[in-house]
Write an enzyme that holds these catalytic residues in place. Structure first.
Site, PDB file in Angstrom:
ATOM      1  N   MET A 206      28.654  32.307  49.739  1.00 17.43           N
ATOM      2  CA  MET A 206      29.220  33.775  49.691  1.00 17.43           C
ATOM      3  C   MET A 206      30.500  33.422  48.693  1.00 17.43           C
ATOM      4  O   MET A 206      31.336  32.749  48.965  1.00 17.43           O
ATOM      5  CB  MET A 206      29.693  34.384  50.876  1.00 17.43           C
ATOM      6  CG  MET A 206      28.541  34.778  51.804  1.00 17.43           C
ATOM      7  SD  MET A 206      29.136  35.693  53.049  1.00 17.43           S
ATOM      8  CE  MET A 206      30.615  34.876  53.778  1.00 17.43           C
ATOM      9  N   HIS A 207      30.349  34.631  47.710  1.00 21.56           N
ATOM     10  CA  HIS A 207      31.741  34.290  46.878  1.00 21.56           C
ATOM     11  C   HIS A 207      32.005  35.685  46.194  1.00 21.56           C
ATOM     12  O   HIS A 207      33.335  35.778  45.767  1.00 21.56           O
ATOM     13  CB  HIS A 207      31.410  33.288  45.766  1.00 21.56           C
ATOM     14  CG  HIS A 207      30.370  34.045  44.545  1.00 21.56           C
ATOM     15  ND1 HIS A 207      29.131  33.911  44.864  1.00 21.56           N
ATOM     16  CD2 HIS A 207      30.670  34.399  43.437  1.00 21.56           C
ATOM     17  CE1 HIS A 207      28.500  34.343  43.689  1.00 21.56           C
ATOM     18  NE2 HIS A 207      29.476  34.582  42.812  1.00 21.56           N
TER      19      HIS A 207
END
Length: 375
Positions: free
Chosen positions: A212-213
């Site tokens: 996740m970014h």
């Protein structure tokens, strides 16, 4: 052809896309001369060195060393440093890939100096103008001279936006070129965990890979907390390997959410090299991600993918591949995980021209296109 082709990379996903293109241009008969320009938009010396080795990329001929900054600062600085290169090298064209700030910045400079622009991975659309990448994609495609697409629906998107069909060529997906050429060299997941002092036994009965970014998922404390709590529930059903982006790790610490990560069920890793990540994905039971590239790679690998977004610019991964959009909806995520664990996860099929030869098709078309322009 007059001068060389300037090939631009700026951030990690660009390397995977440009590596097979550079090999194809060199292998073309006659070879097509290139200069590799790294804008330095994202630059971690250790990680970049590893990526270049993993992908068998040549060292950049030029590094602009732009570094991080706001979207405006970064885009402006790339433009300022890129312009003199066009005056110095008089390139036949500029090749840009993907949708990062460097893609748009170098496109704008080249177009205004009447240097042809070639966009690889053109026509992808999420329909979400709140994503900076969507703005970069739309604007780059509007002014690019030659547009290479990864899926047929991209041509429909471009047609709706007024892009002439003769500017567009369907060649397939260069990301998959890199994946297929590197798969045999992928690192063993057990070795990857052991290298970071983690117990490989966590992987014994299957595991999920998490990344996740995106700011929409990790910059708001309430949103990030809810996602981490949901991932904690998933980890009770299936152990997770979570490759933590620096932005995500920093926000977890800043918001005081460390306690939500159960080290007994979740292996926390720093950002991984290409071959390490490929090995983890290849043997995973499922993926949970907000990355566009991983949606494509999981489809090529036949691994079910749950995308933590409400939309995707890669709809073919949903329509034909292994991808399911679950957003941030706890119930949708848990239900989809249960489907995968019960053997009902999507396996899909590999899309058209995701066959490892996209870069060769690009090189052949580019050579003819440049010859036609020169005549």
């Amino acid at each position: 052809m007059n001068g060389p082709v300037l090939c631009v990379v700026g951030a990690r996903p660009n390397f995977m896309k440009m590596a097979p293109i550079l090999r194809a241009l060199a292998a073309h008969e006659p070879p097509i001369p290139v200069l590799l320009v790294h804008t330095g938009q994202h630059y971690d010396e250790q990680m970049s060195d590893q990526l270049f080795r993993d992908l068998k990329l040549p060292r950049p001929d030029i590094n602009l060393e732009v570094g991080s900054g706001s979207h405006a600062v970064q885009t402006a600085e790339v433009m300022r440093r890129f312009e003199p290169l066009l005056d110095e090298h008089h390139p036949s064209c500029v090749i840009v890939v993907g949708d990062v700030n460097s893609t748009l910045a170098c496109t704008l400079v080249a177009v205004k100096k009447h240097v042809p622009v070639v966009h690889v991975e053109a026509g992808l659309r999420s329909g979400d103008r709140l994503m900076p990448e969507e703005i970069n994609r739309v604007l780059t495609d509007q002014v690019a001279d030659r547009l290479y697409t990864t899926e047929r629906s991209a041509a429909d998107n471009l047609a709706r936006e007024g892009v002439a069909a003769e500017r567009v060529c369907f060649t397939g997906n260069v990301m998959i070129d890199s994946l297929l050429s590197s798969r045999e060299a992928a690192r063993d997941p057990a070795q990857t965990l052991a290298a970071h002092g983690l117990d490989p036994a966590l992987l014994a009965l299957g595991y999920g890979v998490v990344t996740m970014h995106r700011p929409s998922n990790v910059d708001d404390p309430a949103t990030l907390e809810a996602l981490l709590r949901t991932l904690g529930e998933v980890a009770q059903k299936l152990p997770l390997v979570f490759a933590l982006h620096p932005r995500t790790r920093g926000n977890i610490e800043r918001f005081g959410l460390d306690a939500l990560l159960d080290a007994r069920r979740t292996a926390l890793l720093p950002p991984q090299g290409y071959l390490e990540m490929l090995g983890l994905m290849s043997r995973a039971t499922l993926m949970l991600t907000d990355s566009g590239g991983l949606q494509e790679e999981s489809t090529a690998l036949g691994v079910p993918c749950l995308t933590l977004r409400e939309n995707t610019e890669r709809p073919i991964t949903v329509e034909q591949g292994t991808n399911t959009l679950v957003g941030r909806d706890r119930q949708a995520i848990l239900q989809s995980v249960e489907q995968v664990l019960s053997g009902q996860g999507k396996r899909g099929r590999v899309p058209e021209l995701w066959d490892g030869h996209a870069a060769e098709r690009i090189a052949a078309d580019l050579w003819q296109w440049l010859r036609n322009r020169a005549s």
